[in-house]
Design a protein around this motif. Structure first.
Motif, mmCIF file in Angstrom:
data_model
loop_
_atom_site.group_PDB
_atom_site.id
_atom_site.type_symbol
_atom_site.label_atom_id
_atom_site.label_comp_id
_atom_site.label_asym_id
_atom_site.label_seq_id
_atom_site.Cartn_x
_atom_site.Cartn_y
_atom_site.Cartn_z
ATOM 1 N N TYR A 273 23.731 51.816 39.691
ATOM 2 C CA TYR A 273 22.840 50.900 40.395
ATOM 3 C C TYR A 273 22.544 49.753 39.439
ATOM 4 N N ALA A 274 22.989 48.552 39.809
ATOM 5 C CA ALA A 274 22.892 47.424 38.883
ATOM 6 C C ALA A 274 22.197 46.236 39.532
ATOM 7 N N ALA A 275 21.352 45.609 38.747
ATOM 8 C CA ALA A 275 20.762 44.334 39.140
ATOM 9 C C ALA A 275 21.679 43.245 38.606
ATOM 10 N N ASN A 276 22.044 42.307 39.447
ATOM 11 C CA ASN A 276 22.864 41.165 39.061
ATOM 12 C C ASN A 276 24.279 41.589 38.648
ATOM 13 N N LEU A 277 25.003 42.191 39.555
ATOM 14 C CA LEU A 277 26.387 42.613 39.294
ATOM 15 C C LEU A 277 27.287 41.446 38.898
ATOM 16 N N GLN A 278 26.963 40.241 39.345
ATOM 17 C CA GLN A 278 27.777 39.074 39.019
ATOM 18 C C GLN A 278 27.785 38.801 37.516
ATOM 19 N N ALA A 279 26.772 39.238 36.804
ATOM 20 C CA ALA A 279 26.678 38.977 35.365
ATOM 21 C C ALA A 279 27.399 40.034 34.531
ATOM 22 N N ASP A 280 27.971 41.045 35.151
ATOM 23 C CA ASP A 280 28.642 42.121 34.415
ATOM 24 C C ASP A 280 30.086 41.719 34.127
ATOM 25 N N PRO A 281 30.414 41.417 32.850
ATOM 26 C CA PRO A 281 31.770 40.974 32.531
ATOM 27 C C PRO A 281 32.825 42.073 32.656
ATOM 28 N N SER A 282 32.423 43.337 32.731
ATOM 29 C CA SER A 282 33.404 44.416 32.835
ATOM 30 C C SER A 282 33.867 44.634 34.275
ATOM 31 N N LEU A 283 33.215 43.999 35.237
ATOM 32 C CA LEU A 283 33.609 44.139 36.640
ATOM 33 C C LEU A 283 34.603 43.051 37.030
ATOM 34 N N THR A 284 35.741 43.470 37.549
ATOM 35 C CA THR A 284 36.741 42.542 38.054
ATOM 36 C C THR A 284 37.076 42.948 39.482
ATOM 37 N N LEU A 285 36.735 42.083 40.422
ATOM 38 C CA LEU A 285 37.043 42.357 41.823
ATOM 39 C C LEU A 285 38.543 42.226 42.065
ATOM 40 N N THR A 286 39.135 43.198 42.750
ATOM 41 C CA THR A 286 40.530 43.089 43.144
ATOM 42 C C THR A 286 40.646 42.711 44.618
ATOM 43 N N SER A 287 39.609 43.020 45.389
ATOM 44 C CA SER A 287 39.555 42.602 46.786
ATOM 45 C C SER A 287 38.114 42.662 47.264
ATOM 46 N N GLY A 288 37.828 41.932 48.318
ATOM 47 C CA GLY A 288 36.499 41.968 48.895
ATOM 48 C C GLY A 288 35.522 41.055 48.181
ATOM 49 N N SER A 289 34.244 41.428 48.241
ATOM 50 C CA SER A 289 33.182 40.616 47.663
ATOM 51 C C SER A 289 32.143 41.509 46.987
ATOM 52 N N MET A 290 31.262 40.869 46.224
ATOM 53 C CA MET A 290 30.177 41.604 45.589
ATOM 54 C C MET A 290 29.271 42.191 46.677
ATOM 55 N N ALA B 161 38.832 46.534 39.623
ATOM 56 C CA ALA B 161 39.859 47.018 38.703
ATOM 57 C C ALA B 161 39.204 48.061 37.811
ATOM 58 N N PHE B 162 39.738 49.263 37.843
ATOM 59 C CA PHE B 162 39.197 50.360 37.044
ATOM 60 C C PHE B 162 40.360 51.244 36.635
ATOM 61 N N PRO B 163 40.381 51.694 35.381
ATOM 62 C CA PRO B 163 41.505 52.540 34.938
ATOM 63 C C PRO B 163 41.639 53.804 35.783
ATOM 64 N N PHE B 164 42.873 54.258 35.942
ATOM 65 C CA PHE B 164 43.128 55.486 36.668
ATOM 66 C C PHE B 164 42.372 56.620 35.981
ATOM 67 N N SER B 165 41.591 57.368 36.726
ATOM 68 C CA SER B 165 40.849 58.497 36.150
ATOM 69 C C SER B 165 40.469 59.457 37.263
ATOM 70 N N GLN B 166 39.876 60.565 36.860
ATOM 71 C CA GLN B 166 39.406 61.544 37.835
ATOM 72 C C GLN B 166 38.028 61.173 38.358
ATOM 73 N N TRP B 167 37.409 60.148 37.797
ATOM 74 C CA TRP B 167 36.053 59.759 38.179
ATOM 75 C C TRP B 167 36.038 58.939 39.455
ATOM 76 N N ASP B 168 35.030 59.177 40.251
ATOM 77 C CA ASP B 168 34.738 58.366 41.425
ATOM 78 C C ASP B 168 33.533 57.507 41.040
ATOM 79 N N VAL B 169 33.792 56.235 40.729
ATOM 80 C CA VAL B 169 32.747 55.329 40.265
ATOM 81 C C VAL B 169 32.433 54.340 41.371
ATOM 82 N N ARG B 170 31.153 54.232 41.683
ATOM 83 C CA ARG B 170 30.709 53.274 42.695
ATOM 84 C C ARG B 170 29.558 52.446 42.131
ATOM 85 N N TYR B 171 29.623 51.155 42.397
ATOM 86 C CA TYR B 171 28.576 50.223 41.981
ATOM 87 C C TYR B 171 27.757 49.817 43.204
ATOM 88 N N TYR B 172 26.454 49.988 43.111
ATOM 89 C CA TYR B 172 25.530 49.606 44.172
ATOM 90 C C TYR B 172 24.568 48.552 43.632
#
Length: 182
Positions: free
Chosen positions: A80-97, A122-133
């Protein structure tokens, strides 16, 4: 005999390749989540309560992403993040914030409940299910005491983070990497 030795050697090579791929993909995922952010904890004191609005307002004013990681189990992490646009580790591959009621995930997933997927990252292949809200989706989760700050450009920003959140309690910074990999 030669056939058995060659078969065993081939089995060892295949096993080593699979193990190495799994290890390095998990390390990349861990690095993405735990290497860049500054981590701080608050030991809450007094009557003043920290709310979602305060975290969001401060995050937008300082142009940083302040997040809380919630581990649902060993393989599912909701961030759960405030201001996802400011997170440099997030790279959208499709869609929108995401807006209220939406989330980002590393791949297309079946939507559940009232939340809809707004895009993929864009997220490395892993067993984790990561979701940003967005932070305002944390209504049934509540705020914890550990926060991750991404997008920090200057030391003064960290000082302002500490000064702001010290109004709610004692702020302590994690001095070592929290990544499970060395």
């Amino acid at each position: 005999m030669k056939y058995i030795v060659n078969s065993l050697l081939l089995l060892v090579l295949i096993s080593t390749t699979i193990f190495s791929f799994h290890f390095f993909s998990q390390k990349q995922a861990s690095d993405r989540l735990y290497t860049d952010p500054f981590v701080f904890s608050i030991i809450y004191e007094g009557e003043k309560a920290l709310g979602l609005e305060e975290v969001q307002r401060f995050s937008h004013e300082e142009r940083v992403s302040i997040a809380q990681y919630n581990y649902l189990d060993e393989e599912r992490i909701h961030i759960y993040a405030a201001n996802l646009q400011a997170d440099p580790s997030l790279t959208l591959t499709s869609g929108s914030m995401p807006d209220t009621g939406e989330f980002l995930a590393e791949e297309e997933v079946q939507t559940e409940g009232s939340h809809q997927q707004s895009g993929t990252i864009a997220f490395p292949f892993s067993q984790w299910d990561v979701r940003y809200y967005p932070m305002d989706a944390a209504v049934n989760v509540g705020l914890g005491d550990t926060f991750y700050v991404n997008g920090v450009e200057t030391e003064e920003t960290l000082e302002r983070v500490e000064a702001y959140f010290s109004d709610y309690g004692e702020v302590t910074w994690e001095s070592e990497s929290i990544s499970p990999f060395p």
